[in-house]
Design a protein around this motif. Structure first.
Motif, mmCIF file in Angstrom:
data_model
loop_
_atom_site.group_PDB
_atom_site.id
_atom_site.type_symbol
_atom_site.label_atom_id
_atom_site.label_comp_id
_atom_site.label_asym_id
_atom_site.label_seq_id
_atom_site.Cartn_x
_atom_site.Cartn_y
_atom_site.Cartn_z
ATOM 1 N N SER A 6 50.254 -33.359 -58.845
ATOM 2 C CA SER A 6 50.057 -32.041 -59.437
ATOM 3 C C SER A 6 48.571 -31.690 -59.410
ATOM 4 C CB SER A 6 50.564 -32.004 -60.886
ATOM 5 O OG SER A 6 51.967 -32.165 -60.928
ATOM 6 N N VAL A 7 48.288 -30.423 -59.095
ATOM 7 C CA VAL A 7 46.900 -29.967 -59.045
ATOM 8 C C VAL A 7 46.789 -28.608 -59.728
ATOM 9 C CG1 VAL A 7 46.462 -31.200 -56.888
ATOM 10 C CG2 VAL A 7 47.136 -28.805 -56.799
ATOM 11 N N LYS B 253 44.279 -41.348 -55.862
ATOM 12 C CA LYS B 253 44.389 -41.974 -57.186
ATOM 13 C C LYS B 253 45.466 -41.296 -58.023
ATOM 14 C CE LYS B 253 39.618 -43.653 -57.461
ATOM 15 N NZ LYS B 253 38.337 -43.618 -58.209
ATOM 16 N N ALA B 254 45.528 -39.976 -57.931
ATOM 17 C CA ALA B 254 46.559 -39.252 -58.685
ATOM 18 C C ALA B 254 47.939 -39.545 -58.111
ATOM 19 C CB ALA B 254 46.272 -37.756 -58.647
ATOM 20 N N TYR B 255 48.047 -39.653 -56.806
ATOM 21 C CA TYR B 255 49.312 -39.991 -56.162
ATOM 22 C C TYR B 255 49.807 -41.365 -56.609
ATOM 23 C CZ TYR B 255 52.592 -41.128 -52.393
ATOM 24 O OH TYR B 255 53.700 -41.498 -51.673
ATOM 25 N N LYS B 256 48.871 -42.255 -56.876
ATOM 26 C CA LYS B 256 49.212 -43.597 -57.364
ATOM 27 C C LYS B 256 49.444 -43.622 -58.874
ATOM 28 C CE LYS B 256 46.883 -46.266 -53.739
ATOM 29 N NZ LYS B 256 45.805 -47.266 -53.447
ATOM 30 N N LYS B 257 49.470 -42.436 -59.490
ATOM 31 C CA LYS B 257 49.796 -42.237 -60.906
ATOM 32 C C LYS B 257 48.694 -42.724 -61.860
ATOM 33 C CE LYS B 257 53.659 -40.453 -59.682
ATOM 34 N NZ LYS B 257 53.786 -38.972 -59.654
ATOM 35 N N GLU B 258 47.456 -42.758 -61.373
ATOM 36 C CA GLU B 258 46.337 -43.046 -62.274
ATOM 37 C C GLU B 258 46.018 -41.824 -63.131
ATOM 38 O OE1 GLU B 258 42.910 -44.837 -60.400
ATOM 39 O OE2 GLU B 258 44.181 -45.825 -58.892
ATOM 40 N N TYR B 259 46.414 -40.641 -62.648
ATOM 41 C CA TYR B 259 46.184 -39.388 -63.372
ATOM 42 C C TYR B 259 47.450 -38.537 -63.302
ATOM 43 C CZ TYR B 259 41.368 -40.885 -62.594
ATOM 44 O OH TYR B 259 40.224 -41.617 -62.543
ATOM 45 N N ILE C 218 46.054 -28.532 -49.705
ATOM 46 C CA ILE C 218 46.308 -29.417 -48.561
ATOM 47 C C ILE C 218 47.012 -30.707 -48.977
ATOM 48 C CG2 ILE C 218 45.219 -30.843 -46.787
ATOM 49 C CD1 ILE C 218 43.196 -28.535 -46.402
ATOM 50 N N PRO C 219 46.517 -31.445 -49.976
ATOM 51 C CA PRO C 219 47.210 -32.694 -50.329
ATOM 52 C C PRO C 219 48.621 -32.487 -50.847
ATOM 53 C CG PRO C 219 45.441 -32.224 -51.897
ATOM 54 C CD PRO C 219 45.271 -31.287 -50.750
ATOM 55 N N ILE C 220 48.849 -31.447 -51.653
ATOM 56 C CA ILE C 220 50.203 -31.291 -52.199
ATOM 57 C C ILE C 220 51.173 -30.797 -51.131
ATOM 58 C CG2 ILE C 220 50.055 -28.918 -53.083
ATOM 59 C CD1 ILE C 220 51.495 -30.086 -55.633
ATOM 60 N N LYS C 221 50.706 -29.993 -50.189
ATOM 61 C CA LYS C 221 51.606 -29.549 -49.120
ATOM 62 C C LYS C 221 51.886 -30.678 -48.138
ATOM 63 C CE LYS C 221 51.208 -24.605 -49.434
ATOM 64 N NZ LYS C 221 51.161 -23.319 -48.737
ATOM 65 N N LEU C 222 50.952 -31.611 -48.017
ATOM 66 C CA LEU C 222 51.186 -32.782 -47.181
ATOM 67 C C LEU C 222 52.225 -33.702 -47.819
ATOM 68 C CD1 LEU C 222 50.358 -34.566 -44.737
ATOM 69 C CD2 LEU C 222 48.618 -35.583 -46.229
ATOM 70 N N LEU C 223 52.137 -33.869 -49.130
ATOM 71 C CA LEU C 223 53.001 -34.825 -49.826
ATOM 72 C C LEU C 223 54.319 -34.234 -50.311
ATOM 73 C CD1 LEU C 223 50.245 -36.566 -51.983
ATOM 74 C CD2 LEU C 223 51.517 -37.622 -50.114
ATOM 75 N N ALA C 224 54.323 -32.933 -50.630
ATOM 76 C CA ALA C 224 55.507 -32.364 -51.285
ATOM 77 C C ALA C 224 55.709 -30.909 -50.877
ATOM 78 C CB ALA C 224 55.358 -32.481 -52.798
ATOM 79 N N PHE C 225 55.784 -30.664 -49.585
ATOM 80 C CA PHE C 225 55.846 -29.277 -49.113
ATOM 81 C C PHE C 225 57.051 -28.535 -49.665
ATOM 82 C CE2 PHE C 225 56.886 -25.851 -46.191
ATOM 83 C CZ PHE C 225 55.659 -25.220 -46.062
#
Length: 323
Positions: free
Chosen positions: A158-159, A250-256, A269-276
């Motif tokens: 989430s961003v 780090k956020a993807y690894k649930k640190e945040y 860019i990161p969220i569309k790459l991971l969860a389009f």
């Protein structure tokens, strides 16, 4: 009874199709959702997709809602013959705006609990005489909201954004202590509404290596770090500025729980790459709840019956969590 209002989006895009598909295939949402749109466009897609089992109930307000039907508030009288599917049109931009306007009015009057928006086209919107950068700005204007931000939410990442639809040069100017602090606060409150008691918030840097102590830029020193320090005074769980090339991992690894991104592409860019298909756009700071698909009008496939409704289903799922 609490209702979800679905704005149909640009009639020349995939909005009408996915709005119908998601309600036809998900009885749970069919029994508590209202489409704000143009009935003749919806009837066209019903015939095209051979959805003979569904029936429309045209209503003026939520009091006329009937279970077992797809309930539609006819906002703008538009026929399929009036538009060219897959093409930018000022008429479609005007219709899309009117759907949103009516849904916001109903949400402010508690007729519906959540607004879920199908995609609009910014060029069409402006050709229709409505000069906004996108949905977020329309909602802010029509609800008289001064402090707001775009959050992209998914189970994976989430961003939330300090700035969105503006030039990169302008985005850098918008990185101020007050704005960064406001977005941190909106992120915290938004996640709390979703059940996260003490959100862990990561703040990205603007510059490479978060400025490297001023070697690559001073925005971190002048604005971002002071905003983080202000947030820490309230004992919020905030860390940063974390270099943008590592913070999302780090956020993807649930640190945040969420990352505060400094500009549009840094977060998108990161969220569309991971969860389009799973990403949901949420406008935080409004007096009403608004969730949305995180994709565009897809003019290239509009009218072909092949659009995937998964994103609008996720938007409905998240919207209901705010009930």
């Amino acid at each position: 009874m609490k209702y979800l209002g679905i704005t149909m989006g640009d009639p020349a895009g995939i909005g009408p199709e996915i709005s119908l598909k998601v309600l036809e295939r998900n009885k749970e949402y069919r029994e508590c959702s209202i489409i704000y749109g143009s009935i003749k466009i919806l009837e066209y897609y019903k015939e095209k997709m051979k959805l003979s089992d569904i029936k429309f109930n045209i209503i003026k307000n939520s009091k006329e809602f009937k279970k077992g039907y797809i309930n539609v508030i006819q906002v703008f009288d538009l026929d399929i013959k009036d538009i060219c599917i897959g093409k930018v049109s000022g008429l479609c931009g005007e219709a899309a705006y009117k759907y949103i306007e009516r849904a916001i009015q109903d949400a402010m009057q508690k007729e519906i609990a959540v607004i879920v928006t199908a995609p609009i086209n910014k060029e069409a919107l402006n050709k229709g005489g409505h000069h906004y950068e996108g949905h977020t700005e329309i909602f802010a204007k029509l609800t008289n909201t001064k402090k707001y931000a775009m959050m992209l939410w998914s189970e994976k990442l989430s961003v939330i954004h300090v700035s969105t639809h503006c030039s990169l040069q302008e985005a850098c100017k918008k990185v101020t202590k007050d704005r960064v602090f406001t977005v941190i606060d909106l992120a915290r409150k938004g996640l709390q509404q979703l059940g996260v008691k003490n959100p862990r918030i990561a703040v990205a840097g603007l510059n490479p290596h978060s400025g490297e102590a001023g070697l690559f830029g001073t925005e971190e020193i002048k604005h971002i770090i002071p905003a983080i320090n202000q947030a820490k005074k309230y004992d919020w769980e905030v860390e940063g500025p974390i270099p943008p090339d590592t913070v999302f991992l780090k956020a993807y690894k649930k640190e945040y729980d969420i990352v505060v991104a400094m500009y549009h592409d840094q977060g998108h860019i990161p969220i569309k790459l991971l969860a389009f298909d799973e990403g949901v756009n949420v406008t935080l700071g409004l007096p009403i709840i608004r969730t949305s698909v995180d994709h565009g009008t897809a003019f290239d496939i509009a009218g072909k019956g092949i659009a995937n409704e998964k994103s609008i289903l996720y938007a409905l799922d998240l919207g209901k969590k705010f009930f």
